[in-house]
Enzyme design. Structure first.
Site: not given
Ligand code: ADP
Ligand code: MG
Length: 622
Positions: A25, A88, A184, A206
């Site tokens: 991913d 990205k 995705e 998402d």
């Molecule tokens: P991407 O797909 O953009 O790479 P992610 O799926 O990794 O992103 O999501 C990252 C976001 O998720 C960040 O804003 C992070 O602060 C938030 N996040 C991660 N864990 C939690 C949680 N327990 N509660 C709320 N937000 C969260």
């Molecule tokens: Mg993602």
């Protein structure tokens, strides 16, 4: 140790070795790699510190050293122009698509793919993404005990041909054989095993760090079709952080102790932690860094929900809009799947549940589910499973067509056609005696060529002279399983042919890729050592900064001897930073961390009421 496998006498075939395949991913904020283990279970692969989430951050140091991940993300505050946090977003984009004022980076002059000026020279998003992929490849190889045979890499459903090609190029640069690019949302559905259920309509919600994507998928006879996508590329968890940080700023100002501008980055990091903590607990106290020392401000889950209500409402509006476009009501959807770290927020879960009038699927960790599904696909495509296992097919994200007279598009393969796909159509000449035909391949849903993306131009020559409209020219389109396109044209009476492999305008040429690959192989070891050093330096700088801040704010909590020991350890680390000795820097950093522990504990006791208690000073810094 690896044991050689020896076949039992008389048995016809040696036991077949499992092939090493992973799912990746490659996210905007975080990237992950997963694999299917021998027992059939999907496993996420962690780094040596046990972390599975790799921040998708790449930092280029002043001497050209490359750092990837946590250290690189932490460096962004101090060196925004050379710390790439959401690379990205620029994949497959041309220089003309990226306004200089909108990015903290320096754009290299010239046309073609966008490139950023760094101490290593101008770098493209493909090259920068390749650094993230290299780290994941090494992680996978270490875990699986040998070179990778292939990987499935996920991309957003709305990625166009150029963005998909850029992702492939990045993988090739990183030395990864791409088995398939997978959407995705499709990967998330696969992770939940929705593909085994036969038929159904699914909504994939998402909410990542900086983007929101909603996809409506229909599964029919083993094929996922994207019925609709909606989203906002500027709406994600980061906006919830910003919202909370703004509120904290206001609270501090109201209390007569404003947060100085220099602490804004730290406040944002504290807000992010508080947001994440609120997914677990009802209330959190944040120590706002003010000029007069830390100011504790408490926020409850409820007030955070109210504060960010408009952000959530926007995602739900977009969800309804996508359903509407697909001609569906929420009740017709068989299941909603939550993806992305930010979908962990309880108010998000509640909002999605009430929209669909049923709880969304959340059993799998939302920020890991895409990698898990990709790993399942990779395992299947590499042939680790039996021939009776299902094979997932994907669909074309955007229609393909060619330009006809008047700047109009004739659609040849409509979007959502199952891949691989092949379709042909007949055309004829426009003028008497016309000997050649110029074909323009475009991608998009609009009727005017000007509104679609141009993919390629090619010419068919040697058409025998005929009256206008008499020639029969068959144009056929082929799209392979990754959505990559080739087009051929054939004049039927003479059999004259012309063909083009569509190379998106911003893709790399074969020669460029070969040179870059040779380069990266030649310097693989050096690069790995340089990266380790760069990351170590950054980590040490973070600890130094945190220690300095703690000492300034609460140095009086330390006894005289402790104070001196700490200052000395800091000086020692500072001096070592000027050297290239990574192990020595690491040792000095650990020594300093040990010394700051008592201070951290006392600071916590001192500032009673903090809900973030019990963490190390370093954890409280960005
Ligand atoms: P991407 O797909 O953009 O790479 P992610 O799926 O990794 O992103 O999501 C990252 C976001 O998720 C960040 O804003 C992070 O602060 C938030 N996040 C991660 N864990 C939690 C949680 N327990 N509660 C709320 N937000 C969260
Ligand atoms: Mg993602």
């Amino acid at each position: 140790m690896n044991l050689l496998q020896i076949a039992e006498p008389g048995s016809r075939e040696p036991p077949t070795a499992r092939r090493r395949a992973v799912g990746i991913d490659l996210g905007t904020t975080h990237s992950l790699v997963a694999t299917v283990a021998e027992d059939g279970q999907v496993r996420l692969l962690a780094d040596t510190a046990g972390e599975v989430l790799l921040p998708s951050a790449v930092h280029i140091g002043a001497e050209g050293g490359i750092a990837v991940g946590r250290a690189a993300a932490a460096a962004a505050a101090g060196a925004p122009a050379t710390s790439f946090l959401s690379i990205k977003r620029y994949m497959g984009r041309g220089a003309a698509d990226v306004p200089a004022a909108a990015v903290p980076y320096v754009l290299a002059a010239g046309e073609g793919p966008v490139r950023f000026v760094t101490p290593r020279g101008p770098l493209s998003p493909v090259e920068i993404s390749a650094e993230i992929l290299k780290v994941l490849r090494q992680r996978a190889q270490a875990a699986l005990g040998g070179p990778l045979d292939g990987a499935v890499i996920t991309v957003p459903a709305y990625f166009d041909d150029a963005q998909r090609q850029a992702t492939r190029d990045a993988a090739r640069l990183a030395g990864i054989e791409v088995l398939r690019l997978l959407n995705e949302p499709t990967a998330a559905a696969v992770a939940y095993g929705l593909d085994r259920g036969g038929e159904g309509l699914f909504a994939i919600y998402d909410l990542g760090g900086g983007t929101f994507d909603l996809s409506v998928l229909r599964l029919r006879r083993g094929v996922f079709e994207v019925l609709a996508t909606a989203g906002d590329t500027a709406l994600g968890g980061d906006d919830f952080d910003r919202c909370l940080a703004d509120w904290l700023h206001a609270q501090a100002a109201e209390a007569g102790a404003p947060v100085p501008p220099g602490e804004a980055v730290r406040l944002r990091a504290l807000a992010r932690r508080a947001k994440e903590a609120l997914s677990e607990t009802e209330a959190v106290t944040v120590d706002c860094p003010t000029a007069t020392g830390p100011l504790p401000v408490t926020i409850t889950r409820e007030s955070f929900g109210a504060l960010t209500g408009e952000l959530l409402a926007r995602t739900l509006r977009l969800t309804r809009q996508a359903l509407h476009e697909a001609g569906l009501t929420p009740a017709e959807v068989d299941g909603a799947v939550l993806v992305g770290g930010a979908s962990r927020m309880p108010q998000v879960r509640a909002g999605v549940a009430s929209l669909f009038d049923r709880p969304p699927l959340t059993d799998l960790d939302p920020d890991r589910v895409v990698a898990l599904g990709a790993a399942r696909q990779a395992d299947l495509l590499i042939g680790n499973r039996g021939p009776h296992d299902y094979l997932l097919l994907d669909v074309l994200p955007l229609s393909l067509g060619i330009e006809t007279m008047g700047g109009l598009v004739e659609r040849i393969i409509p979007r959502n056609s199952t891949l691989p796909a092949m379709r042909a159509q007949h055309f004829t000449t426009f003028a008497d005696g016309q000997r050649a035909m110029r074909l323009h391949v475009v991608q998009g849903e609009r009727d005017l060529v000007a509104d679609c993306r141009s993919l390629a131009h090619f010419e068919l020559r040697g058409i025998p002279p005929m009256v206008a409209g008499a020639a029969r020219i068959e144009v056929s389109f082929q799209v392979d399983a990754d959505g990559l396109v080739s087009v051929s044209a054939c004049e039927q009476t003479t059999g004259t042919r012309a063909e083009v492999q569509v190379k998106p305008a911003y893709g790399l040429t074969e020669a460029q890729i070969t040179t870059m690959l040779a380069d990266s192989l030649a310097h693989a070891e050096e690069d790995a050592a340089a990266r380790a050093l760069a990351e170590q330096r950054l980590a040490a700088e973070q600890v130094l900064q945190a220690s300095r801040a703690a000492l300034t704010a609460d140095g009086d909590l330390l006894a005289g001897g402790e104070h001196e020991a700490l200052t000395q350890a800091m000086a020692r680390l500072q001096a070592l930073l000027a050297t290239d000795d990574a192990p020595a820097i690491a040792a000095a950093q650990q020594a300093l961390e040990r010394l700051t522990e008592p201070l951290a504990a006392r600071r916590m006791d001192h500032h009673i009421g903090t809900a973030l208690a019990g963490r190390h000073v370093r954890d409280l810094e960005g």
